[in-house]
Design a protein around this motif. Structure first.
Motif, PDB file in Angstrom:
ATOM      1  N   PRO A 145       9.311  76.006  27.310  1.00 26.89           N
ATOM      2  CA  PRO A 145       8.971  74.908  27.931  1.00 26.89           C
ATOM      3  C   PRO A 145       9.061  73.625  27.365  1.00 26.89           C
ATOM      4  O   PRO A 145       9.104  73.635  26.077  1.00 26.89           O
ATOM      5  N   ALA A 146       9.227  72.415  27.698  1.00 25.97           N
ATOM      6  CA  ALA A 146       9.297  71.300  26.999  1.00 25.97           C
ATOM      7  C   ALA A 146       8.046  70.899  26.079  1.00 25.97           C
ATOM      8  O   ALA A 146       8.204  70.344  24.892  1.00 25.97           O
ATOM      9  N   HIS A 147       6.926  71.372  26.567  1.00 21.95           N
ATOM     10  CA  HIS A 147       5.871  71.166  25.745  1.00 21.95           C
ATOM     11  C   HIS A 147       5.686  72.039  24.434  1.00 21.95           C
ATOM     12  O   HIS A 147       4.753  71.942  23.569  1.00 21.95           O
ATOM     13  N   ALA A 148       6.662  73.040  24.332  1.00 27.40           N
ATOM     14  CA  ALA A 148       6.826  73.689  23.054  1.00 27.40           C
ATOM     15  C   ALA A 148       7.416  72.910  21.975  1.00 27.40           C
ATOM     16  O   ALA A 148       7.452  73.513  20.870  1.00 27.40           O
ATOM     17  N   GLU A 149       8.280  71.816  22.339  1.00 26.17           N
ATOM     18  CA  GLU A 149       8.994  71.268  21.311  1.00 26.17           C
ATOM     19  C   GLU A 149       8.028  70.668  20.299  1.00 26.17           C
ATOM     20  O   GLU A 149       6.962  69.782  20.722  1.00 26.17           O
ATOM     21  N   GLY A 150       8.168  70.890  19.068  1.00 26.55           N
ATOM     22  CA  GLY A 150       7.017  70.190  17.987  1.00 26.55           C
ATOM     23  C   GLY A 150       6.125  71.180  17.791  1.00 26.55           C
ATOM     24  O   GLY A 150       4.877  70.919  16.824  1.00 26.55           O
ATOM     25  N   VAL A 151       5.979  72.359  18.415  1.00 25.73           N
ATOM     26  CA  VAL A 151       4.642  73.405  18.499  1.00 25.73           C
ATOM     27  C   VAL A 151       5.425  74.634  17.721  1.00 25.73           C
ATOM     28  O   VAL A 151       4.747  74.899  16.772  1.00 25.73           O
ATOM     29  N   VAL A 152       6.653  74.980  18.061  1.00 19.54           N
ATOM     30  CA  VAL A 152       7.082  76.078  17.441  1.00 19.54           C
ATOM     31  C   VAL A 152       8.026  75.420  16.366  1.00 19.54           C
ATOM     32  O   VAL A 152       8.225  74.328  16.188  1.00 19.54           O
ATOM     33  N   ARG A 153       8.290  76.425  15.546  1.00 22.40           N
ATOM     34  CA  ARG A 153       9.255  75.805  14.460  1.00 22.40           C
ATOM     35  C   ARG A 153      10.499  75.151  14.629  1.00 22.40           C
ATOM     36  O   ARG A 153      11.213  75.631  15.890  1.00 22.40           O
ATOM     37  N   ASP A 154      11.092  74.393  14.268  1.00 24.47           N
ATOM     38  CA  ASP A 154      12.482  73.631  14.509  1.00 24.47           C
ATOM     39  C   ASP A 154      13.471  74.914  14.768  1.00 24.47           C
ATOM     40  O   ASP A 154      14.192  74.458  15.819  1.00 24.47           O
ATOM     41  N   PRO A 155      13.613  75.902  13.888  1.00 23.54           N
ATOM     42  CA  PRO A 155      14.839  76.769  14.411  1.00 23.54           C
ATOM     43  C   PRO A 155      14.609  77.512  15.605  1.00 23.54           C
ATOM     44  O   PRO A 155      15.355  77.887  16.296  1.00 23.54           O
ATOM     45  N   VAL A 156      13.305  77.775  15.975  1.00 25.49           N
ATOM     46  CA  VAL A 156      13.029  78.508  16.954  1.00 25.49           C
ATOM     47  C   VAL A 156      13.364  77.439  18.097  1.00 25.49           C
ATOM     48  O   VAL A 156      13.688  77.969  19.253  1.00 25.49           O
ATOM     49  N   TRP A 157      12.978  76.395  18.155  1.00 23.24           N
ATOM     50  CA  TRP A 157      13.205  75.084  19.171  1.00 23.24           C
ATOM     51  C   TRP A 157      14.679  75.288  19.477  1.00 23.24           C
ATOM     52  O   TRP A 157      15.098  75.392  20.697  1.00 23.24           O
ATOM     53  N   SER A 158      15.444  75.121  18.265  1.00 22.98           N
ATOM     54  CA  SER A 158      16.777  75.100  18.561  1.00 22.98           C
ATOM     55  C   SER A 158      17.347  76.119  19.261  1.00 22.98           C
ATOM     56  O   SER A 158      18.391  76.241  20.052  1.00 22.98           O
ATOM     57  N   LEU A 159      16.912  77.426  18.731  1.00 21.60           N
ATOM     58  CA  LEU A 159      17.689  78.633  19.410  1.00 21.60           C
ATOM     59  C   LEU A 159      17.187  78.873  20.770  1.00 21.60           C
ATOM     60  O   LEU A 159      17.861  79.386  21.608  1.00 21.60           O
ATOM     61  N   SER A 160      15.972  78.295  21.201  1.00 27.18           N
ATOM     62  CA  SER A 160      15.354  78.476  22.652  1.00 27.18           C
ATOM     63  C   SER A 160      16.409  77.731  23.425  1.00 27.18           C
ATOM     64  O   SER A 160      16.279  77.830  24.793  1.00 27.18           O
ATOM     65  N   ARG A 161      17.295  76.689  22.903  1.00 25.75           N
ATOM     66  CA  ARG A 161      18.136  75.861  23.944  1.00 25.75           C
ATOM     67  C   ARG A 161      19.471  76.811  24.132  1.00 25.75           C
ATOM     68  O   ARG A 161      20.273  76.366  24.937  1.00 25.75           O
ATOM     69  N   HIS A 162      19.635  77.850  23.570  1.00 28.44           N
ATOM     70  CA  HIS A 162      20.546  78.721  24.098  1.00 28.44           C
ATOM     71  C   HIS A 162      20.382  79.373  25.061  1.00 28.44           C
ATOM     72  O   HIS A 162      19.000  79.629  25.538  1.00 28.44           O
ATOM     73  N   ALA A 163      21.167  79.923  26.088  1.00 24.74           N
ATOM     74  CA  ALA A 163      20.942  80.247  27.106  1.00 24.74           C
ATOM     75  C   ALA A 163      20.948  81.966  27.371  1.00 24.74           C
ATOM     76  O   ALA A 163      21.051  82.428  28.596  1.00 24.74           O
ATOM     77  N   ALA A 164      20.689  82.630  26.299  1.00 22.53           N
ATOM     78  CA  ALA A 164      20.564  84.028  26.333  1.00 22.53           C
ATOM     79  C   ALA A 164      19.746  84.623  27.440  1.00 22.53           C
ATOM     80  O   ALA A 164      18.418  84.250  27.572  1.00 22.53           O
ATOM     81  N   GLY A 165      20.172  85.361  28.176  1.00 22.77           N
ATOM     82  CA  GLY A 165      19.295  86.112  29.284  1.00 22.77           C
ATOM     83  C   GLY A 165      19.203  85.406  30.594  1.00 22.77           C
ATOM     84  O   GLY A 165      18.937  86.070  31.584  1.00 22.77           O
ATOM     85  N   LEU A 166      19.817  83.816  30.599  1.00 20.31           N
ATOM     86  CA  LEU A 166      19.791  83.356  31.882  1.00 20.31           C
ATOM     87  C   LEU A 166      20.804  84.020  32.875  1.00 20.31           C
ATOM     88  O   LEU A 166      22.108  83.965  32.174  1.00 20.31           O
ATOM     89  N   CYS A 167      20.653  83.999  33.909  1.00 23.35           N
ATOM     90  CA  CYS A 167      21.585  84.189  34.992  1.00 23.35           C
ATOM     91  C   CYS A 167      21.369  83.960  36.417  1.00 23.35           C
ATOM     92  O   CYS A 167      20.282  83.378  36.632  1.00 23.35           O
ATOM     93  N   VAL A 168      22.206  84.057  37.112  1.00 22.45           N
ATOM     94  CA  VAL A 168      22.434  83.498  38.628  1.00 22.45           C
ATOM     95  C   VAL A 168      22.792  84.604  39.518  1.00 22.45           C
ATOM     96  O   VAL A 168      23.688  85.213  39.210  1.00 22.45           O
ATOM     97  N   ARG A 169      21.938  85.056  40.430  1.00 21.29           N
ATOM     98  CA  ARG A 169      22.291  85.826  41.707  1.00 21.29           C
ATOM     99  C   ARG A 169      22.651  85.045  42.755  1.00 21.29           C
ATOM    100  O   ARG A 169      21.914  84.240  43.217  1.00 21.29           O
ATOM    101  N   PHE A 170      23.750  85.557  43.592  1.00 19.22           N
ATOM    102  CA  PHE A 170      24.171  84.883  44.917  1.00 19.22           C
ATOM    103  C   PHE A 170      24.980  85.574  45.389  1.00 19.22           C
ATOM    104  O   PHE A 170      25.287  86.622  45.027  1.00 19.22           O
ATOM    105  N   LYS A 171      25.174  85.196  46.656  1.00 13.93           N
ATOM    106  CA  LYS A 171      26.007  86.067  47.641  1.00 13.93           C
ATOM    107  C   LYS A 171      27.192  85.285  48.307  1.00 13.93           C
ATOM    108  O   LYS A 171      27.089  83.978  48.346  1.00 13.93           O
TER     109      LYS A 171
END
Length: 735
Positions: free
Chosen positions: A67-93
């Motif tokens: 979430p946006a409120h994690a910026e500045g709370v988690v370490r910078d490397p974690v925040w940067s990696l959290s912007r990778h899309a790993a695990g995100l997916c889209v289901r559709f018909k």
């Protein structure tokens, strides 16, 4: 309504609505699409369909994982990696015959030296066919903004699709392109009970390194197998169980948490951080299961001492933390062992650490076997009171065998009650027993080593056939473990019309049970003559002693795993009733049968002939301490024989004894399935002190006469004891 009328209406609906119907309210209006000049393709932003695998909606960018409120709370490397899309997916018909994709990445680093661009920055498309997810196509990235055709020449039948986003790159935008006239709709919502996600927090491996494409990371595979969302919170090199991550994970409401951070932590960090992290989660989510996962074994650990020591020290620290948490009353914890995750052949990684697609498939198998019971919807009445055999009709020859002699009535010995949780709570009802049963299984598997996933369809090969008087005898080869491991044996099928009840008979070798040896041990032959199918299998227990850094499962537990796979093979045989399969053995085979029937619920009953049903160091033959049973420990050898100061306990046996566990806990897992202890010199009437605890569990569940103990003077079976065994099996399996 008749069965015929009901079938007719179902068939009519299926004919009128082939495949998936696209409900009008779920359809995406084509007016939301964009069209480029000289290209009739309609382009839809995936946000119109909804993202799956994203734990928070209030994010700084649409495809962030924190979430946006994690910026500045988690370490910078974690925040940067959290912007990778790993695990995100889209289901559709859609009913489109062609599916295209257009996406813009946030980084021009499309690939890594050890991971291809398709996994780092690509898209991955699956389709549901006959209720199974099938791979369709991959989006190959060649630059920051890419436009590709994921699939063409499709049938045009409306069906559900699943599109995975990149694992090691961020995305600024993702669009799905369909031909004019094709329909697009949101996927049907998850079924009730499957809408809660699995949250996996971990390292570069969790994030997906080094899958060839996004759908091949184990978290994605598990999502497809469980038909459930998975939130991937893997942060390459930065899964360190920090307090701020515990707070963030506690904001989610998942079906369960998997904590898989050991590859990024050393023993000192594990000792300092695991307990506070788990306690923080447990405080926020008192009922949510938490799985603590060991690190995978480095595939070169047998050759590189530092790698082996890293695995050893990390796991020792995690196990100690787990034990302290459980001892302090934290409930709902499950321990997942590391050794089985990548298999035994050393072929499942890119660099000794990061899995290939093969490695991720193997990891998914192991994780599935551990997570499945935690995700199952409790059905206390049906599950706890289900028994393939029904109430036992006590035969005349066993009238005195289902209750202890007067000398042991009410004498429970010094054994701890299996009806008490590790945190001191008492089991009050069937629902409580389901939870306690899972706790016992988790504890024992955690100490003995976690089984690999069972084989769904073990192969059976017939090597030869002989006709005997009253039955057919086939020489067979049964697949009993991954990577094609087999055992040769004999399948005896009685004359007449099946399907028949069946018994798996286990011993050092399969010939004894078919009559090629002492006649009192010809169990398989006697069973076939009494109307049972019998499968006789054998192996010397020393043949399954794990090599250092490979299997990691104690031999006796792995023998039980092999027996479980054999039962799966038997269940697929047309001659056998899959609901009436038991397991039996004598001496060493009795130990094998005990562990198999207790650890594998599919066995309908068990017969254990004088194995020594509890730990008893006064009896040299009740030798569970030996390395070919429960005493294997990497790098340690003890002299064969009884426990002495010079030859102390080792391996899982040492842990079990030190922590106060005994085999009566496994007996209790049989309830309400019936079992017979055909006792001799190693299992005298005093064993009722242990068996009384399983009687208590059965009574809690509403069952009587499910536990029997017969006695003979010596260790070897007699004609009378074999008659009692056959009468017991006839009463519970009813040939």
């Amino acid at each position: 309504m008749s069965h015929w009328s009901r079938w007719f209406l179902v068939a009519l609906v299926a004919q009128l609505t082939p495949g998936y119907s696209l409900v009008a309210s779920d359809q995406i209006d084509p007016s939301h699409a964009t069209v480029r000049q000289d290209d009739p393709t309609l382009w839809y932003k995936v946000q119109l369909l909804g993202l799956e695998g994203q734990g928070w909606t209030e994010t700084k960018a649409p495809f962030d994982r924190l979430p946006a409120h994690a910026e500045g709370v988690v370490r910078d490397p974690v925040w940067s990696l959290s912007r990778h899309a790993a695990g995100l997916c889209v289901r559709f018909k859609t009913d489109a015959e062609t599916i295209r994709a257009r996406w813009t990445l946030t980084s021009d680093r499309l690939a890594m030296p050890h991971m291809p661009a398709t996994g780092v920055s690509g898209l991955d498309l699956y389709a549901k066919l006959d209720d199974q997810w099938c791979w369709v196509g991959v989006g190959f990235p060649s630059e920051v903004t890419n436009t590709v055709t994921l699939a063409s020449g499709l049938t045009g039948e409306a069906r559900e699709y699943l599109l995975y986003l990149p694992l090691y790159n961020g995305v600024a935008s993702v669009e799905i392109g369909l031909p004019e006239g094709a329909t697009l709709a949101k996927a049907t919502p998850r079924a009730e009970g499957q809408e809660k996600p699995i949250v996996v927090y971990g390292t570069s491996i969790t994030q997906g390194g080094c899958a060839s494409r996004p759908g091949m990371v184990h978290t994605a595979i598990l999502g497809r197998r469980f038909n459930r969302p998975v939130i991937n919170l893997g942060f390459s090199g930065n899964g360190k169980m920090e307090a701020e991550l515990a707070d963030l994970l506690a904001e989610l409401d998942p079906a369960l948490y998997v904590l898989d951070c050991l590859p990024n932590m050393v023993a000192e960090e594990i000792e300092a951080r695991v307990e506070p992290f788990v306690r923080s989660l447990r405080s926020a989510r008192p009922e949510t299961p938490i799985v603590l996962a060991e690190d995978r074994t480095y595939t070169n650990a047998r050759l590189v001492a530092g790698q082996w020591e890293r695995n050893r020290s990390s796991r020792a620290a995690l196990r100690a933390a787990y034990d302290r948490l459980v001892a302090s009353g934290v409930k709902g914890l499950t321990y997942l062992a590391g050794d089985p995750q990548l298999g035994e052949d050393g072929e499942a990684t890119v660099d000794g650490s990061h899995p290939t697609d093969l490695g991720f498939l193997r990891m998914a198998d192991v994780f599935e076997s551990v997570l499945q019971p935690l995700l199952a919807t409790p059905e206390p009445v049906e599950t706890c009171e289900r028994t393939a055999t029904g109430p036992v009709e006590v035969p005349r020859t066993l009238q005195d065998s289902f209750h202890p002699p007067i000398a042991f009535l009410g004498d429970d010995g010094t054994y701890s009650s299996p009806l008490e949780f590790s945190d001191g709570r008492t089991v009050q009802n069937a629902t409580d027993w389901l939870e306690r049963r899972r706790e016992i299984l988790s504890t024992w598997h955690g100490i003995m080593g976690q089984w690999p996933a069972l084989l769904d369809e073990p192969a059976t090969e017939t090597l030869g056939t002989e006709t005997q008087e009253g039955f057919e005898q086939r020489q067979v080869r049964i697949e009993v473990a991954p990577e094609g491991r087999t055992l040769d044996g004999y399948l005896l099928i009685p004359e007449g019309d099946g399907p028949f009840p069946a018994m798996l008979v286990v011993f050092y070798e399969p010939e004894t049970a078919i009559g090629e040896g002492n006649p009192v041990l010809a169990f398989a032959r006697d069973l076939a003559n009494s109307g049972f199918v019998a499968l006789s299998l054998g192996i010397d227990p020393s043949a399954v002693i794990p090599e250092a850094g490979r299997l990691g499962v104690q031999p006796l537990s792995y023998l039980a795993f092999m027996a479980a796979n054999a039962s799966n093979a038997m269940a697929r045989m047309p001659e056998i009733d899959p609901d009436r399969i038991g397991v039996m053995g004598h001496s060493y085979g009795g130990k094998w049968a005990l562990f198999a029937s207790c650890l594998h619920e599919a066995f309908a009953c068990g017969v254990w002939s004088d194995p020594g049903i509890v730990f008893d160091e006064s009896r040299p033959n009740v030798n569970y301490w030996e390395p070919w049973y429960l005493g294997w420990e990497a790098g340690r050898n003890r002299s064969r024989g009884v426990i002495t100061p010079e030859s102390p306990r080792t391996g899982a046996y040492e842990q079990l004894v030190r922590k106060g566990h005994d085999l009566h806990e496994l007996h209790a897992l049989m309830a309400p399935r019936p079992f017979l202890v055909s006792g001799g010199s190693e299992d005298p009437p005093e064993r009722w002190r242990a068996l009384s605890h399983t009687v208590a569990v059965n009574r809690l569940l509403g069952f009587e006469h499910q536990v029997a103990l017969t006695n003979r003077p010596g260790h070897r079976p007699t004609e009378q004891s074999n008659e009692q065994i056959m009468d017991f099996l006839k009463s519970v399996l009813r040939p």
